[in-house]
Scaffold this active site. Sequence first.
Site, PDB file in Angstrom:
ATOM      1  N   PRO A 104     111.491 -16.026  -0.169  1.00 32.55           N
ATOM      2  CA  PRO A 104     110.167 -16.490  -0.580  1.00 32.55           C
ATOM      3  C   PRO A 104     109.633 -17.766   0.064  1.00 32.55           C
ATOM      4  O   PRO A 104     109.407 -18.773  -0.597  1.00 32.55           O
ATOM      5  CB  PRO A 104     110.328 -16.653  -2.085  1.00 32.55           C
ATOM      6  N   CYS A 105     109.364 -17.696   1.345  1.00 35.39           N
ATOM      7  CA  CYS A 105     108.759 -18.848   2.024  1.00 35.39           C
ATOM      8  C   CYS A 105     107.329 -19.093   1.541  1.00 35.39           C
ATOM      9  O   CYS A 105     106.809 -20.196   1.695  1.00 35.39           O
ATOM     10  CB  CYS A 105     108.796 -18.670   3.541  1.00 35.39           C
ATOM     11  N   HIS A 106     106.731 -18.087   0.906  1.00 33.48           N
ATOM     12  CA  HIS A 106     105.372 -18.266   0.374  1.00 33.48           C
ATOM     13  C   HIS A 106     105.338 -19.285  -0.765  1.00 33.48           C
ATOM     14  O   HIS A 106     104.280 -19.780  -1.109  1.00 33.48           O
ATOM     15  CB  HIS A 106     104.791 -16.919  -0.094  1.00 33.48           C
TER      16      HIS A 106
END
Length: 178
Positions: A142-144
């Site tokens: 989850p780089c978001h």
Amino acid sequence: MISPETTTVTTSYTTFVSPLGELLLIGEESVSAPGGTALTALSLPQQRGVTVQPHWRRAPALFAEVVRQLRAYFAGELTRFELEFRTGGTDFQERVWQALDAIPYGTTTSYGRLADALGVPRGEVRALGAAIGANPLLIVRPCHRVIGADGTMRGYAAGVEAKIALLMHEGALQPTLI
């Protein structure tokens, strides 16, 4: 003389239609992975540089577990992916990507807080940002969930609109009325 055995790794792929558009799933067979496929990349439609190669094989059945978990995620039933990943980043990139897994669903963190957690000096926050930007496993890694310290949406490989949509889906951002 005995020659070392060479192992040929077959790259497989499939696509999955999601609320964000058609996702491209890329992986390699793995006896230890749930469902038999270790995910090497997951890309969104607006992402640049990820295209199916002629030597890859289309094998939707190998991605049944990945697709099951993605469906559950988009249905709001799954908050943490349990998949095997095989990525080929540098040691620094791999360390950053693994740290992304620790950012809880429905929350965000800043680049600075992530740098502090990893012991990255302030002068190297750009390198941290570059490693996050090189994450080959969008959504599942989850780089978001990494945003600017002031709450702004910084870059996302598939576009800021997709980042906002994911954060709204997870409840980390609330829709605003205009």
